[in-house]
Each structure stands twice: as structure tokens, then as C-alpha cells.
Design a protein around this motif. Structure first.
Motif, PDB file in Angstrom:
ATOM      1  N   LEU A  42       0.907  -1.117  -0.050  1.00  0.00           N
ATOM      2  CA  LEU A  42       0.100  -0.058   0.041  1.00  0.00           C
ATOM      3  C   LEU A  42       0.926   1.315  -0.081  1.00  0.00           C
ATOM      4  CD1 LEU A  42      -2.966   0.949  -0.072  1.00  0.00           C
ATOM      5  CD2 LEU A  42      -2.877   1.088   2.505  1.00  0.00           C
ATOM      6  N   ALA A  43       1.719   1.359   0.830  1.00  0.00           N
ATOM      7  CA  ALA A  43       2.677   2.495   0.704  1.00  0.00           C
ATOM      8  C   ALA A  43       3.611   2.699  -0.268  1.00  0.00           C
ATOM      9  CB  ALA A  43       3.752   2.200   1.956  1.00  0.00           C
ATOM     10  N   LYS A  44       3.856   1.726  -1.017  1.00  0.00           N
ATOM     11  CA  LYS A  44       4.634   1.650  -2.409  1.00  0.00           C
ATOM     12  C   LYS A  44       3.904   2.212  -3.666  1.00  0.00           C
ATOM     13  CE  LYS A  44       8.148  -0.806  -5.187  1.00  0.00           C
ATOM     14  NZ  LYS A  44       8.832  -2.168  -5.181  1.00  0.00           N
ATOM     15  N   ALA A  45       2.460   1.654  -3.087  1.00  0.00           N
ATOM     16  CA  ALA A  45       1.543   1.881  -4.463  1.00  0.00           C
ATOM     17  C   ALA A  45       1.369   3.589  -4.139  1.00  0.00           C
ATOM     18  CB  ALA A  45       0.157   1.339  -4.369  1.00  0.00           C
ATOM     19  N   VAL A  46       1.123   4.007  -3.274  1.00  0.00           N
ATOM     20  CA  VAL A  46       0.653   5.555  -2.648  1.00  0.00           C
ATOM     21  C   VAL A  46       1.858   6.085  -3.438  1.00  0.00           C
ATOM     22  CG1 VAL A  46       0.458   7.146  -1.133  1.00  0.00           C
ATOM     23  CG2 VAL A  46      -0.786   5.228  -0.999  1.00  0.00           C
ATOM     24  N   TRP A  47       3.197   5.712  -3.413  1.00  0.00           N
ATOM     25  CA  TRP A  47       4.423   6.285  -3.534  1.00  0.00           C
ATOM     26  C   TRP A  47       4.628   6.775  -5.129  1.00  0.00           C
ATOM     27  CZ3 TRP A  47       8.841   5.093  -6.411  1.00  0.00           C
ATOM     28  CH2 TRP A  47      10.029   6.052  -6.168  1.00  0.00           C
ATOM     29  N   ILE A  48       4.168   5.613  -5.697  1.00  0.00           N
ATOM     30  CA  ILE A  48       4.276   5.518  -7.165  1.00  0.00           C
ATOM     31  C   ILE A  48       3.103   6.504  -7.718  1.00  0.00           C
ATOM     32  CG2 ILE A  48       3.626   3.904  -9.290  1.00  0.00           C
ATOM     33  CD1 ILE A  48       4.883   1.496  -7.491  1.00  0.00           C
ATOM     34  N   VAL A  49       1.981   6.374  -7.200  1.00  0.00           N
ATOM     35  CA  VAL A  49       1.014   7.367  -7.543  1.00  0.00           C
ATOM     36  C   VAL A  49       1.416   8.832  -7.622  1.00  0.00           C
ATOM     37  CG1 VAL A  49      -1.505   8.225  -7.335  1.00  0.00           C
ATOM     38  CG2 VAL A  49      -0.760   5.637  -7.447  1.00  0.00           C
ATOM     39  N   GLU A  50       2.160   9.152  -6.409  1.00  0.00           N
ATOM     40  CA  GLU A  50       2.379  10.233  -6.003  1.00  0.00           C
ATOM     41  C   GLU A  50       3.529  10.860  -7.007  1.00  0.00           C
ATOM     42  OE1 GLU A  50       2.074  10.851  -1.236  1.00  0.00           O
ATOM     43  OE2 GLU A  50       4.229   9.949  -1.994  1.00  0.00           O
ATOM     44  N   ARG A  51       4.205  10.089  -7.631  1.00  0.00           N
ATOM     45  CA  ARG A  51       5.200  10.243  -8.602  1.00  0.00           C
ATOM     46  C   ARG A  51       4.746  10.518 -10.072  1.00  0.00           C
ATOM     47  NH1 ARG A  51       6.654   9.975  -4.182  1.00  0.00           N
ATOM     48  NH2 ARG A  51       8.654  10.608  -3.224  1.00  0.00           N
ATOM     49  N   GLY A  52       3.291  10.195 -10.343  1.00  0.00           N
ATOM     50  CA  GLY A  52       2.644  10.229 -11.490  1.00  0.00           C
ATOM     51  C   GLY A  52       2.920   9.208 -12.403  1.00  0.00           C
ATOM     52  N   ARG A  53       3.611   8.023 -11.708  1.00  0.00           N
ATOM     53  CA  ARG A  53       3.799   6.723 -12.541  1.00  0.00           C
ATOM     54  C   ARG A  53       2.745   5.766 -13.116  1.00  0.00           C
ATOM     55  NH1 ARG A  53       9.558   5.244  -9.575  1.00  0.00           N
ATOM     56  NH2 ARG A  53      10.385   7.211 -10.056  1.00  0.00           N
ATOM     57  N   THR A  54       1.576   6.304 -12.776  1.00  0.00           N
ATOM     58  CA  THR A  54       0.490   5.712 -12.977  1.00  0.00           C
ATOM     59  C   THR A  54      -0.939   6.575 -13.599  1.00  0.00           C
ATOM     60  OG1 THR A  54      -0.845   5.744 -11.258  1.00  0.00           O
ATOM     61  CG2 THR A  54       0.839   4.116 -11.149  1.00  0.00           C
ATOM     62  N   SER A  55      -1.859   5.786 -14.069  1.00  0.00           N
ATOM     63  CA  SER A  55      -2.888   6.679 -14.588  1.00  0.00           C
ATOM     64  C   SER A  55      -3.963   7.069 -13.468  1.00  0.00           C
ATOM     65  CB  SER A  55      -3.802   5.947 -15.740  1.00  0.00           C
ATOM     66  OG  SER A  55      -4.100   4.871 -15.064  1.00  0.00           O
ATOM     67  N   ILE A  56      -3.494   6.683 -11.998  1.00  0.00           N
ATOM     68  CA  ILE A  56      -4.563   6.987 -11.073  1.00  0.00           C
ATOM     69  C   ILE A  56      -4.145   8.391 -10.809  1.00  0.00           C
ATOM     70  CG2 ILE A  56      -4.797   6.283  -8.912  1.00  0.00           C
ATOM     71  CD1 ILE A  56      -3.966   3.362  -9.309  1.00  0.00           C
ATOM     72  N   PRO A  57      -5.057   9.240 -10.766  1.00  0.00           N
ATOM     73  CA  PRO A  57      -4.794  10.739 -10.515  1.00  0.00           C
ATOM     74  C   PRO A  57      -4.237  11.179  -8.932  1.00  0.00           C
ATOM     75  CG  PRO A  57      -7.135  10.197 -10.664  1.00  0.00           C
ATOM     76  CD  PRO A  57      -6.691   9.158 -10.995  1.00  0.00           C
ATOM     77  N   ASP A  58      -4.912  10.323  -8.102  1.00  0.00           N
ATOM     78  CA  ASP A  58      -4.363  10.911  -6.813  1.00  0.00           C
ATOM     79  C   ASP A  58      -4.149   9.742  -5.547  1.00  0.00           C
ATOM     80  OD1 ASP A  58      -4.629  11.665  -3.954  1.00  0.00           O
ATOM     81  OD2 ASP A  58      -5.599  13.818  -4.845  1.00  0.00           O
TER      82      ASP A  58
END
Length: 132
Positions: A42-58
Motif C-alpha cells: 500500500l505504501a509503495k502504491a501510494v508513492w508510485i501514484v504520487e510520482r505520476g507513474r500511473t494513470s491513477i490521478p491521486d
């Protein structure tokens, strides 16, 4: 059967990415699947999203979906998991060790678990049953 979820599996499922295998997508879509998300995942997924590396906006979207899913249990990064990581030197990356250790700790408690991952280092280790 309980399924421990790796970071790629979680992110790819949430964004509907075609890189997610058919089998993993099926498991993650089943209303009766018991899903274990290691705190590290979960922590790594949040970190990846924060860096804009996915299509998940937030990153809050990741947390919201996980919180709303009654099938999901967040497994803590506790002393037992950390101690298990010390025996996993075949796995090179720290976060991957923690994810595998979570699955192994659950298995040591009599749970039947499989890990949803495509990570080559994890799959080649042979330490835990893999679904992909």
C-alpha cells in the motif's frame, strides 16, 4: 485461500492496465476473494501514484478503494514480518522481501496463501506459491 497482493498487481488492477494477467484480474474481481495487502504494498502504491507513474490521478484514490473493499485486509509491517525478511536474501529488493515475508508469515500460521505477482526475482525464488 488468501491472496497476498504485490504492488504491480494492485496498481494495474486499479487502473485497469492490460499488463495484469487474466488470472490475477479474475481473482481480484471475485466478490469472495480474500485479499491481503501488505502495508509495504500500500505504501509503495501510494508513492508510485504520487510520482505520476500511473494513470491513477491521486494517491487518496488508492486509499479510498482499499478502504471501501470489504475483502481487503491490510497486513502490518510488524516485527514478525521483518524477522522473516532476514531469511530471504535470495530476494534482492527490500520491499519485495517484505511482501514475500508477509505471505510466509501467514502461511506459517496455517493460512493457505498465494502471492499475486509477476516480479521475476520473487517468482524465481520458489519461496511461495505464485499466481499470475
Amino acid at each position: 485461500m488468501k491472496y497476498v497482493i504485490d504492488t504491480h498487481a494492485l496498481i494495474w488492477f486499479l487502473e485497469g492496465n492490460s499488463l495484469l494477467s487474466t488470472k490475477a484480474k479474475f481473482i481480484l474481481s471475485q466478490p469472495d476473494s480474500q485479499l491481503i495487502i501488505p502495508a509495504t504494498t500500500l505504501a509503495k502504491a501510494v508513492w508510485i501514484v504520487e510520482r505520476g507513474r500511473t494513470s491513477i490521478p491521486d494517491p487518496k484514490d488508492v486509499i479510498s478503494v482499499v478502504d471501501a473493499d470489504p475483502r481487503v485486509v491490510i497486513y502490518p509491517l510488524d516485527k514478525e514480518v521483518i524477522q522473516m525478511t532476514m531469511s530471504l536474501s535470495v530476494i534482492q529488493e527490500m520491499h519485495d522481501r517484505q511482501i514475500v515475508a508477509t505471505a510466509l508469515v501467514l502461511a506459517s500460521k496455517g493460512e493457505v496463501v498465494q502471492l499475486l505477482t509477476c516480479d521475476k526475482n520473487i517468482t524465481e525464488s520458489g519461496l511461495i506459491a505464485i499466481v499470475w
